[in-house]
Design a protein around this motif. Structure first.
Motif, mmCIF file in Angstrom:
data_model
loop_
_atom_site.group_PDB
_atom_site.id
_atom_site.type_symbol
_atom_site.label_atom_id
_atom_site.label_comp_id
_atom_site.label_asym_id
_atom_site.label_seq_id
_atom_site.Cartn_x
_atom_site.Cartn_y
_atom_site.Cartn_z
ATOM 1 N N LEU A 165 13.656 -1.690 -0.203
ATOM 2 C CA LEU A 165 12.841 -3.193 -1.098
ATOM 3 C C LEU A 165 13.081 -3.864 0.902
ATOM 4 C CD1 LEU A 165 12.971 -5.774 -3.088
ATOM 5 C CD2 LEU A 165 15.553 -6.167 -2.725
ATOM 6 N N VAL A 166 13.651 -4.012 1.754
ATOM 7 C CA VAL A 166 13.060 -5.261 3.242
ATOM 8 C C VAL A 166 12.590 -4.782 3.970
ATOM 9 C CG1 VAL A 166 15.227 -5.824 5.240
ATOM 10 C CG2 VAL A 166 15.316 -6.228 2.709
ATOM 11 N N LEU A 167 12.936 -3.056 4.352
ATOM 12 C CA LEU A 167 12.152 -2.553 6.053
ATOM 13 C C LEU A 167 10.443 -2.028 5.416
ATOM 14 C CD1 LEU A 167 14.899 -1.486 8.289
ATOM 15 C CD2 LEU A 167 14.047 -3.443 8.249
ATOM 16 N N ASP A 168 10.885 -1.143 4.149
ATOM 17 C CA ASP A 168 9.836 -0.988 3.293
ATOM 18 C C ASP A 168 8.632 -1.546 3.034
ATOM 19 O OD1 ASP A 168 8.239 1.131 2.621
ATOM 20 O OD2 ASP A 168 9.658 2.473 1.903
ATOM 21 N N GLN A 169 9.510 -2.540 1.575
ATOM 22 C CA GLN A 169 8.176 -2.756 1.220
ATOM 23 C C GLN A 169 8.087 -4.322 1.809
ATOM 24 O OE1 GLN A 169 6.346 -1.293 -1.514
ATOM 25 N NE2 GLN A 169 7.207 0.506 -1.018
ATOM 26 N N ALA A 170 9.026 -4.524 3.148
ATOM 27 C CA ALA A 170 9.054 -5.847 3.245
ATOM 28 C C ALA A 170 8.915 -6.988 2.420
ATOM 29 C CB ALA A 170 7.415 -6.147 3.522
ATOM 30 N N LEU A 171 10.117 -6.587 1.365
ATOM 31 C CA LEU A 171 10.733 -8.346 0.193
ATOM 32 C C LEU A 171 8.992 -8.340 -0.747
ATOM 33 C CD1 LEU A 171 12.583 -10.272 2.584
ATOM 34 C CD2 LEU A 171 13.312 -9.103 0.868
ATOM 35 N N ASP A 172 8.282 -7.341 -0.907
ATOM 36 C CA ASP A 172 7.366 -7.398 -1.808
ATOM 37 C C ASP A 172 8.135 -7.313 -3.422
ATOM 38 O OD1 ASP A 172 5.387 -7.649 -3.200
ATOM 39 O OD2 ASP A 172 3.731 -6.291 -2.187
ATOM 40 N N VAL A 173 8.552 -8.203 -3.912
ATOM 41 C CA VAL A 173 9.233 -7.619 -5.054
ATOM 42 C C VAL A 173 8.418 -6.945 -6.062
ATOM 43 C CG1 VAL A 173 10.820 -8.572 -6.700
ATOM 44 C CG2 VAL A 173 11.349 -9.493 -4.693
ATOM 45 N N THR A 174 6.875 -7.911 -6.071
ATOM 46 C CA THR A 174 5.679 -7.377 -7.473
ATOM 47 C C THR A 174 5.647 -6.014 -7.317
ATOM 48 O OG1 THR A 174 5.293 -9.497 -7.137
ATOM 49 C CG2 THR A 174 3.802 -7.941 -8.037
ATOM 50 N N ALA A 175 5.923 -5.514 -5.256
ATOM 51 C CA ALA A 175 5.414 -4.138 -4.784
ATOM 52 C C ALA A 175 6.686 -3.486 -6.192
ATOM 53 C CB ALA A 175 5.200 -3.595 -4.078
ATOM 54 N N VAL A 176 7.729 -3.680 -5.899
ATOM 55 C CA VAL A 176 8.627 -3.032 -5.786
ATOM 56 C C VAL A 176 9.413 -2.954 -7.585
ATOM 57 C CG1 VAL A 176 11.215 -3.270 -6.077
ATOM 58 C CG2 VAL A 176 10.424 -3.356 -3.820
ATOM 59 N N LEU A 177 9.283 -4.016 -8.180
ATOM 60 C CA LEU A 177 9.014 -4.453 -10.216
ATOM 61 C C LEU A 177 8.150 -2.788 -10.518
ATOM 62 C CD1 LEU A 177 9.779 -7.716 -10.595
ATOM 63 C CD2 LEU A 177 11.158 -5.413 -10.864
ATOM 64 N N ASN A 178 6.574 -3.138 -9.759
ATOM 65 C CA ASN A 178 5.674 -1.744 -10.481
ATOM 66 C C ASN A 178 6.873 -0.412 -10.296
ATOM 67 O OD1 ASN A 178 3.791 -3.750 -11.787
ATOM 68 N ND2 ASN A 178 2.523 -4.330 -9.665
ATOM 69 N N ASP A 179 6.561 -0.527 -9.018
ATOM 70 C CA ASP A 179 6.793 0.687 -8.310
ATOM 71 C C ASP A 179 8.247 1.557 -9.807
ATOM 72 O OD1 ASP A 179 5.995 1.645 -6.444
ATOM 73 O OD2 ASP A 179 7.726 1.502 -5.436
ATOM 74 N N THR A 180 9.227 0.951 -9.932
ATOM 75 C CA THR A 180 10.300 0.619 -10.285
ATOM 76 C C THR A 180 9.547 0.792 -11.633
ATOM 77 O OG1 THR A 180 11.479 -0.673 -9.198
ATOM 78 C CG2 THR A 180 12.644 -0.207 -11.269
ATOM 79 N N LEU A 181 8.843 -0.287 -12.411
ATOM 80 C CA LEU A 181 8.489 0.347 -13.853
ATOM 81 C C LEU A 181 7.471 1.245 -14.478
ATOM 82 C CD1 LEU A 181 7.676 -3.326 -14.612
ATOM 83 C CD2 LEU A 181 9.935 -2.372 -15.499
ATOM 84 N N LYS A 182 6.478 1.923 -13.037
ATOM 85 C CA LYS A 182 5.926 2.904 -13.525
ATOM 86 C C LYS A 182 5.779 4.837 -12.917
ATOM 87 C CE LYS A 182 1.545 0.343 -12.568
ATOM 88 N NZ LYS A 182 0.639 -0.008 -10.874
ATOM 89 N N ARG A 183 7.825 4.197 -12.130
ATOM 90 C CA ARG A 183 7.733 6.302 -11.784
ATOM 91 C C ARG A 183 9.125 6.072 -11.525
ATOM 92 N NH1 ARG A 183 2.625 5.217 -9.833
ATOM 93 N NH2 ARG A 183 2.641 2.497 -8.404
ATOM 94 N N PRO A 184 8.892 7.687 -12.240
ATOM 95 C CA PRO A 184 10.382 7.936 -12.948
ATOM 96 C C PRO A 184 10.745 8.445 -11.820
ATOM 97 C CG PRO A 184 8.162 8.611 -13.429
ATOM 98 C CD PRO A 184 7.690 8.023 -12.349
#
Lengths: 212, 271
Positions: free
Chosen positions: A100-119
């Motif tokens: 969340l912090v180092l890889d996605q730089a706290l981009d919550v939208t990207a994390v939510l998209n990842d979670t919903l789309k990628r098994p």
């Protein structure tokens, strides 16, 4: 009477449990130091992320192995199981935090998209979410208060293990040997647990009671 | 790695090149192992010289070309390209090489030829990933381009980086670089090039057609099933306290040059 090995182990147990936490967290501290000082190669964040996830799986395997080791070899590490389980939780929590912090730089939208789309991320998140109630109830008070519910709740660890395996298996382009070993071990431990009631009914019980 | 005598070219980018250290120690080259550090660590036994490339199929003048001779026939250009891996990381690499079109011109493709197929060397004795009990992919690694893509001036046969011959882990002695496509299209250690009229099935497409296509053009709008392609981590910039994330550009920033190759095509289905 001279203290036996068993009784002196018992005496030192609280210290040994704390030592388990300290030794268990040492790899994370060491790798964080390496990463912060430029010692983790070309892609330090990814390397650290993978490292934390792998240690989470290792502690998950050790946690699940406590009962089979006692059943099959007679070695009793039950006193360390809570520490092993919590170490698994800490590593998976760190694994997620680094993502969340180092890889996605706290981009919550990207994390939510990842979670919903990628098994594979979905399975990882589900595993982490289920670990939280287990970690929160890993204390004597909860065990006493919840009784049989506690046992039922903590059986979630097998679902968590399945999520962990799927997360790991689906996260890479091809299987590596190392990956197959971890996956094999977790599947074996889940199968052992599902077969254990049958084994127990067949054999005379070797342990009268396991609870204190 | 030996020094190459090179000529400068117009192919440059504004970004700072990734360090030689990172370019040569962070590699995907499964013939040498699955870990990013494996190719640098386990490619010591590989002998890139002498080397020859066989060019055959639908061509007027098939032949086997000695690499030393090719290096004399064609000027070796300095070309700095962005490199975007399908896994979501990227580099900026100063390559040295010559246009693929120059070699294709030499063999005179027939009018019937529509595609170019490439093949990597198979040497289990020198490549540990081809020898182990557990094989990650079927060998040889194969790739393909449409003929017009292959003839595009950006398509490069690289023989070096940073002004020296290619290290083994980077695909010595000669490899393909197609900077507007994901890195896996850049087939390494090429021994054979075949002109054909049927679309080749590339190794990753054969392994998992849902995740990897034939075209593999860098496209932030088309996600890989297992991860987003909207952004990338620039290797060398991504430290613990700086994620080094850049937005990914259509065709990896080469849209002005190559987008016309795909006019009228649905890039969501032809991914």
């Amino acid at each position: 009477m001279k203290p036996t090995l068993r009784s002196s182990l018992k005496q030192w147990q609280p210290t040994l449990v704390w030592l388990t936490y300290a030794v268990g967290l040492a790899p994370a501290v060491w790798y964080f130091y390496l990463g912060a000082t430029g010692g983790l190669g070309a892609d330090p964040v990814k390397t650290f992320e993978l490292f934390l996830g792998l240690w989470g799986l290792r502690f998950l395997i050790l946690t699940l192995a406590v009962s089979p080791v006692r059943d099959l070899m007679g070695w009793n590490f039950i006193a360390y199981r809570r520490a092993l389980g919590l170490l698994c939780f800490y590593y998976i929590l760190l694994h997620f935090t680094v993502y969340l912090v180092l890889d996605q730089a706290l981009d919550v939208t990207a994390v939510l998209n990842d979670t919903l789309k990628r098994p594979f991320i979905m399975f990882g998140m589900a595993g982490l979410a289920m670990l939280i109630p287990l970690a929160l109830t890993s204390n004597r008070f909860s065990i006493r208060r919840m009784g049989a519910h506690w046992i039922r709740l903590h059986r979630l660890i097998y679902i968590i293990a399945a999520c962990g395996v799927l997360h790991y298996a689906l996260s890479t382009k091809v299987f590596s040997m190392e990956q197959l070993i971890y996956i094999g071990l977790i599947i074996a431990l889940i199968l052992y647990r599902s077969g254990r009631p049958i084994l127990r009914n067949r054999k005379p019980r070797r342990y009268l009671t396991t609870s204190p | 790695a030996a020094a190459l005598s090179t000529v400068s070219s117009a192919y440059k980018v504004d970004e700072t090149p990734t360090s030689r250290e990172d370019v040569t120690t962070y590699n995907n080259y499964y013939e040498f192992g699955l870990d990013k550090a494996d190719p640098a660590a386990l490619s010591g036994d590989f002998k890139p010289l002498p080397w020859a490339i066989k060019v055959d199929g639908m061509v007027g003048k098939p032949g086997t070309f000695d690499l030393e001779q090719l290096l004399k026939d064609f000027p070796i250009e300095d070309r700095t390209y962005r490199m975007r891996c399908v896994e979501g990381w990227s580099m900026v690499i100063p390559w040295n090489g010559f246009p693929l079109a120059a070699l294709l011109d030499k063999v005179e493709p027939l009018g019937s030829a529509k595609y170019v197929a490439f093949e990597t060397v198979v040497r289990p004795e020198e490549m540990p990933g081809q020898k182990s009990v557990f094989q990650s992919l079927p060998w040889p690694y194969v790739e393909g381009l449409r003929l017009d893509e292959a003839r595009h001036p950006l398509a490069l046969l690289a023989v070096g980086l940073y002004g020296e011959t290619l290290p083994n882990q980077n695909g010595a002695p000669i490899r393909l670089v197609v900077p507007w496509k994901y890195g896996f299209k850049g087939i390494k250690s090429i021994v054979r090039i075949t002109l054909t009229d049927t679309q080749p099935v590339n190794t990753w497409q054969a392994a998992n057609a849902r995740e990897y296509g034939f075209y593999a053009n860098v496209n932030p709008a088309v996600d890989h099933p297992r991860w987003s392609q909207a952004t990338e981590r620039r290797i060398g910039e991504s430290g613990f306290f700086n994620a080094g994330r850049h937005p990914t550009l259509p065709f990896n920033g080469y849209a002005d040059e190559v987008a016309s190759l795909y006019a009228g095509m649905d890039l969501r289905t032809n991914f």
